[in-house]
Design a protein around this motif. Structure first.
Motif, mmCIF file in Angstrom:
data_model
loop_
_atom_site.group_PDB
_atom_site.id
_atom_site.type_symbol
_atom_site.label_atom_id
_atom_site.label_comp_id
_atom_site.label_asym_id
_atom_site.label_seq_id
_atom_site.Cartn_x
_atom_site.Cartn_y
_atom_site.Cartn_z
ATOM 1 N N SER A 172 0.807 -1.216 0.000
ATOM 2 C CA SER A 172 0.000 0.000 0.000
ATOM 3 C C SER A 172 0.846 1.274 0.000
ATOM 4 C CB SER A 172 -0.935 0.019 1.210
ATOM 5 O OG SER A 172 -1.843 -1.071 1.169
ATOM 6 N N TYR A 173 2.150 1.124 -0.146
ATOM 7 C CA TYR A 173 3.062 2.261 -0.093
ATOM 8 C C TYR A 173 3.637 2.607 -1.457
ATOM 9 C CZ TYR A 173 3.228 2.247 5.015
ATOM 10 O OH TYR A 173 2.916 2.342 6.359
ATOM 11 N N ASN A 174 3.604 3.884 -1.774
ATOM 12 C CA ASN A 174 4.412 4.401 -2.865
ATOM 13 C C ASN A 174 5.846 4.490 -2.350
ATOM 14 O OD1 ASN A 174 2.122 4.964 -4.602
ATOM 15 N ND2 ASN A 174 1.701 6.715 -3.263
ATOM 16 N N VAL A 175 6.800 4.129 -3.185
ATOM 17 C CA VAL A 175 8.189 4.109 -2.756
ATOM 18 C C VAL A 175 9.051 4.909 -3.717
ATOM 19 C CG1 VAL A 175 7.961 1.904 -1.568
ATOM 20 C CG2 VAL A 175 8.629 1.947 -3.980
ATOM 21 N N GLY A 176 10.245 5.225 -3.271
ATOM 22 C CA GLY A 176 11.138 5.969 -4.131
ATOM 23 C C GLY A 176 12.539 6.050 -3.566
ATOM 24 N N TRP A 177 13.439 6.480 -4.425
ATOM 25 C CA TRP A 177 14.818 6.729 -4.040
ATOM 26 C C TRP A 177 15.158 8.192 -4.276
ATOM 27 C CZ3 TRP A 177 17.975 3.313 -1.594
ATOM 28 C CH2 TRP A 177 17.597 1.965 -1.618
ATOM 29 N N TYR A 178 15.804 8.791 -3.307
ATOM 30 C CA TYR A 178 16.281 10.158 -3.385
ATOM 31 C C TYR A 178 17.777 10.163 -3.125
ATOM 32 C CZ TYR A 178 11.381 11.655 -3.061
ATOM 33 O OH TYR A 178 10.038 11.853 -3.284
ATOM 34 N N ARG A 179 18.422 11.249 -3.492
ATOM 35 C CA ARG A 179 19.840 11.361 -3.195
ATOM 36 C C ARG A 179 20.186 12.795 -2.842
ATOM 37 N NH1 ARG A 179 22.415 10.340 -9.256
ATOM 38 N NH2 ARG A 179 21.867 12.394 -10.153
ATOM 39 N N GLN A 180 21.256 12.946 -2.096
ATOM 40 C CA GLN A 180 21.714 14.254 -1.685
ATOM 41 C C GLN A 180 23.234 14.296 -1.714
ATOM 42 O OE1 GLN A 180 20.382 15.558 2.211
ATOM 43 N NE2 GLN A 180 20.513 17.696 1.585
ATOM 44 N N ALA A 181 23.765 15.152 -2.559
ATOM 45 C CA ALA A 181 25.196 15.374 -2.632
ATOM 46 C C ALA A 181 25.571 16.494 -1.670
ATOM 47 C CB ALA A 181 25.600 15.735 -4.062
ATOM 48 N N PRO A 182 26.834 16.550 -1.243
ATOM 49 C CA PRO A 182 27.259 17.608 -0.319
ATOM 50 C C PRO A 182 26.946 19.000 -0.852
ATOM 51 C CG PRO A 182 28.955 15.931 -0.489
ATOM 52 C CD PRO A 182 27.933 15.612 -1.540
ATOM 53 N N GLY A 183 26.305 19.807 -0.026
ATOM 54 C CA GLY A 183 25.966 21.165 -0.410
ATOM 55 C C GLY A 183 24.785 21.287 -1.349
ATOM 56 N N LYS A 184 24.145 20.176 -1.651
ATOM 57 C CA LYS A 184 23.017 20.176 -2.576
ATOM 58 C C LYS A 184 21.723 19.793 -1.866
ATOM 59 C CE LYS A 184 25.719 20.922 -6.155
ATOM 60 N NZ LYS A 184 25.681 22.197 -6.923
ATOM 61 N N GLN A 185 20.610 20.098 -2.514
ATOM 62 C CA GLN A 185 19.312 19.711 -2.007
ATOM 63 C C GLN A 185 19.066 18.235 -2.278
ATOM 64 O OE1 GLN A 185 16.317 23.270 -1.917
ATOM 65 N NE2 GLN A 185 17.096 21.960 -0.271
ATOM 66 N N ASP A 220 27.063 10.960 -9.823
ATOM 67 C CA ASP A 220 26.092 10.156 -9.088
ATOM 68 C C ASP A 220 26.473 10.015 -7.619
ATOM 69 O OD1 ASP A 220 24.403 9.572 -11.318
ATOM 70 O OD2 ASP A 220 25.834 8.041 -11.968
ATOM 71 N N THR A 221 27.655 10.454 -7.268
ATOM 72 C CA THR A 221 28.117 10.375 -5.885
ATOM 73 C C THR A 221 27.190 11.168 -4.973
ATOM 74 O OG1 THR A 221 30.434 10.054 -6.501
ATOM 75 C CG2 THR A 221 29.996 10.921 -4.305
ATOM 76 N N ALA A 222 26.641 10.501 -3.975
ATOM 77 C CA ALA A 222 25.688 11.125 -3.060
ATOM 78 C C ALA A 222 25.295 10.124 -1.993
ATOM 79 C CB ALA A 222 24.443 11.591 -3.821
ATOM 80 N N VAL A 223 24.579 10.617 -1.000
ATOM 81 C CA VAL A 223 23.910 9.739 -0.054
ATOM 82 C C VAL A 223 22.538 9.428 -0.630
ATOM 83 C CG1 VAL A 223 23.005 9.450 2.275
ATOM 84 C CG2 VAL A 223 25.148 10.691 1.912
ATOM 85 N N TYR A 224 22.235 8.159 -0.746
ATOM 86 C CA TYR A 224 20.973 7.729 -1.316
ATOM 87 C C TYR A 224 20.010 7.309 -0.215
ATOM 88 C CZ TYR A 224 22.790 7.916 -6.050
ATOM 89 O OH TYR A 224 23.304 8.349 -7.250
ATOM 90 N N TYR A 225 18.776 7.807 -0.307
ATOM 91 C CA TYR A 225 17.764 7.567 0.704
ATOM 92 C C TYR A 225 16.561 6.841 0.117
ATOM 93 C CZ TYR A 225 20.259 11.163 3.374
ATOM 94 O OH TYR A 225 21.209 11.895 4.043
#
Length: 117
Positions: free
Chosen positions: A31-44, A89-94
């Motif tokens: 029942s959940y919509n899912v997704g992947w996000y990422r955040q690079a240093p100094g970026k949104q 593509d280097t970032a923290v992926y959530y």
């Protein structure tokens, strides 16, 4: 307690591949919509790709053609298959999960992906 647990991040060479996993500890995972996000240093933090309960996908332009999201509802797991990786593509992926009715929303702790050139 921890509803979303990510794994699979690490160091990879330019052009390489990596698969991220997100294990969910929630009721009615389908029942959940899912997704992947990422955040690079100094970026949104930005959307990489989302996958709705109906199977609709929405990819960021930077990911379309290189990344693929999938889910296994029986295993309560979301995957992000990444190929042709670039240094940008280097970032923290959530990992993210939102129940279709908006009642619940969760974020993973994030996993570091580093692409070397």
């Amino acid at each position: 307690q921890v509803q979303l647990a990510e794994s699979g991040g690490g160091l990879v060479q330019l052009g390489g591949s990596l698969r991220l996993s997100c294990a969910a500890s929630v009721s009615s995972f389908s029942s959940y919509n899912v997704g992947w996000y990422r955040q690079a240093p100094g970026k949104q933090r930005e959307l990489v790709v989302s996958l709705s309960v109906t199977g609709q996908t929405d990819y960021a332009d930077s990911a379309n053609g290189r990344f693929a999201i999938s889910r296994d509802n029986a295993k309560k797991t979301v995957y992000l298959q990444m190929s042709s990786l670039k240094p940008e593509d280097t970032a923290v992926y959530y990992c993210n999960a939102n129940r279709f009715d908006g009642l619940y929303s969760y974020w993973g702790q994030g996993t570091q992906v580093t692409v070397s050139s």
